[in-house]
Design a protein around this motif. Structure first.
Motif, short mmCIF file in Angstrom:
data_model
loop_
_atom_site.label_atom_id
_atom_site.label_comp_id
_atom_site.label_asym_id
_atom_site.label_seq_id
_atom_site.Cartn_x
_atom_site.Cartn_y
_atom_site.Cartn_z
N LEU A 1 -5.24 0.85 -5.28
CA LEU A 1 -5.35 -0.27 -4.57
C LEU A 1 -4.71 0.38 -3.41
CD1 LEU A 1 -2.86 -2.56 -6.60
CD2 LEU A 1 -2.74 -2.19 -3.92
N ALA A 2 -4.25 0.89 -2.97
CA ALA A 2 -3.27 1.90 -1.53
C ALA A 2 -5.06 1.35 -0.46
CB ALA A 2 -3.00 2.23 -1.63
N CYS A 3 -6.06 2.07 -1.46
CA CYS A 3 -6.98 2.78 -0.41
C CYS A 3 -7.75 1.19 0.23
CB CYS A 3 -7.98 3.64 -1.47
SG CYS A 3 -9.61 3.66 -0.40
N ILE B 1 3.10 6.00 -5.15
CA ILE B 1 3.53 6.54 -7.01
C ILE B 1 2.75 6.93 -7.32
CG2 ILE B 1 3.44 5.04 -8.79
CD1 ILE B 1 5.00 3.31 -7.59
N GLY B 2 1.57 6.82 -6.68
CA GLY B 2 0.04 7.12 -7.45
C GLY B 2 -0.39 8.93 -6.82
N SER B 3 0.36 9.52 -5.84
CA SER B 3 0.25 10.46 -4.93
C SER B 3 1.41 11.62 -6.45
CB SER B 3 0.82 10.64 -3.79
OG SER B 3 0.16 9.72 -2.99
N ASN B 4 2.02 11.15 -6.24
CA ASN B 4 3.36 11.82 -7.45
C ASN B 4 2.72 11.40 -8.85
OD1 ASN B 4 6.06 12.44 -6.02
ND2 ASN B 4 5.63 11.37 -4.64
N LEU B 5 2.03 10.73 -9.24
CA LEU B 5 1.15 10.72 -10.16
C LEU B 5 0.46 11.33 -10.47
CD1 LEU B 5 1.62 7.03 -11.87
CD2 LEU B 5 2.77 8.88 -12.32
N LEU B 6 -0.23 12.31 -9.88
CA LEU B 6 -1.25 12.95 -9.48
C LEU B 6 -0.64 14.78 -9.51
CD1 LEU B 6 -3.87 11.91 -6.67
CD2 LEU B 6 -4.34 12.03 -9.34
N ALA C 1 -5.11 5.00 4.56
CA ALA C 1 -5.83 5.68 5.01
C ALA C 1 -5.45 6.94 3.78
CB ALA C 1 -6.75 6.22 5.78
N PRO C 2 -4.06 7.68 3.41
CA PRO C 2 -4.36 8.56 2.91
C PRO C 2 -4.11 8.29 1.89
CG PRO C 2 -2.36 8.27 4.53
CD PRO C 2 -3.96 6.96 4.44
N ALA C 3 -4.56 7.19 1.32
CA ALA C 3 -4.27 7.08 0.10
C ALA C 3 -6.50 7.62 -0.22
CB ALA C 3 -4.34 5.68 -0.74
N CYS C 4 -6.65 6.50 0.47
CA CYS C 4 -8.02 7.18 0.18
C CYS C 4 -8.63 8.96 0.65
CB CYS C 4 -8.71 6.87 0.91
SG CYS C 4 -8.82 4.48 1.20
N HIS C 5 -7.73 9.08 0.97
CA HIS C 5 -8.18 11.17 1.18
C HIS C 5 -7.86 11.21 0.31
CE1 HIS C 5 -7.76 14.53 3.20
NE2 HIS C 5 -5.99 14.50 2.91
N ALA D 1 0.77 -1.36 0.36
CA ALA D 1 -0.14 0.16 0.15
C ALA D 1 1.11 1.45 0.18
CB ALA D 1 -0.83 0.09 1.46
N GLU D 2 1.60 1.11 0.72
CA GLU D 2 2.49 2.07 0.68
C GLU D 2 3.11 3.17 -0.41
OE1 GLU D 2 4.42 5.96 2.18
OE2 GLU D 2 2.82 4.25 3.77
#
Length: 249
Positions: free
Chosen positions: A195-197, A153-158, A202-206, A147-148
């Motif tokens: 996937l992380a969510c 990866i997801g947060s930086n691709l945003l 929780a931060p991924a869902c956020h 998840a981490e």
């Protein structure tokens, strides 16, 4: 089993200590694990790993824990023991700090399918300045549902391109393209964060809740999805006692 860490006298001494210090159910479980572990080459890898965790977590006897993890990793290819051994080597618990040894153990864990093992390889590659390997290991970890790694990866691709990297953080700098520009990909970002969510991050869902609350390039605001991810975030935060300090936007 080879080595001093499966000594019957040692097992006997600490199982006697259990009776005065721990709940009966846990005591019985650990005694059973110790017996399964010392059963020659037929010893259970999961049992030996549990004994290693007992020494590391309950007894803070990291040197003995290292021995259990090392034997279990080398002889039974137990990926959780390889990973835990890598962490002890990296932190210098139970012996000297050994970055090379830690990387080798994380590699064994990663090759056996351990997401956290691949994640740690990615971090170590970044610390060496090897961005390409760092990204590859984090991507592999995300594929293994770490998840981490998926969140990073997801947060930086945003992220949108900026002129400053001062507040980017080390993961942001790690995941920048070879020419220094952030590689923005909302579809991949959403897939990684989803996937992380799903794995309880929780931060991924956020981040997904914020995305669907405000919308973004090619992603219109969606009240239903916002409510879904906001509820998921709140549920996770409440379940974990707000340990990750997340507040829904």
């Amino acid at each position: 089993v080879r080595g001093p860490f499966f000594d019957h006298h040692l097992i006997t001494s600490w199982t006697m200590e259990l009776r005065d210090a721990l709940p009966k159910e846990y005591e019985e479980r650990m005694v059973s694990a110790s017996l399964d572990c010392v059963d020659g080459e037929r010893g259970s890898g999961d049992a030996c790993h549990a004994v290693g965790e007992f020494f590391a977590v309950v007894k803070s006897d990291y040197a003995t824990a290292r021995g259990y993890y090392e034997t279990n990793c080398d002889e039974r290819k137990h990926m959780a023991s390889c990973f835990n051994l890598g962490r002890l080597l990296l932190a210098g618990k139970g012996g000297d700090v050994d970055d090379g040894g830690a990387a080798r153990r994380f590699r064994q864990a990663c090759d056996a399918g351990s997401g956290p093992g691949c994640h740690h390889l990615g971090l170590m590659a970044y610390e060496r300045g090897d961005k390409r390997k760092g990204r590859r290991h984090l991507a592999r970890a995300c594929d293994l549902r770490d998840a981490e790694s998926c969140y990073v990866i997801g947060s930086n691709l945003l992220k949108k391109e900026t002129t400053s990297t001062d507040d980017e953080g080390r993961f942001g700098r790690l995941l920048r393209g070879e020419r220094g520009k952030p590689r923005r990909d909302l579809d991949k970002a959403r897939a990684c964060l989803d996937l992380a969510c799903d794995e309880g991050h929780a931060p991924a869902c956020h981040n997904l809740a914020v995305l669907f609350k405000h919308g973004d390039d090619g992603v219109p605001p969606d009240a239903e999805k916002f409510q879904h991810y906001a509820k998921r975030t709140n549920d996770l935060v409440q379940a974990r006692g707000a340990a990750q300090g997340v507040k829904v936007a």
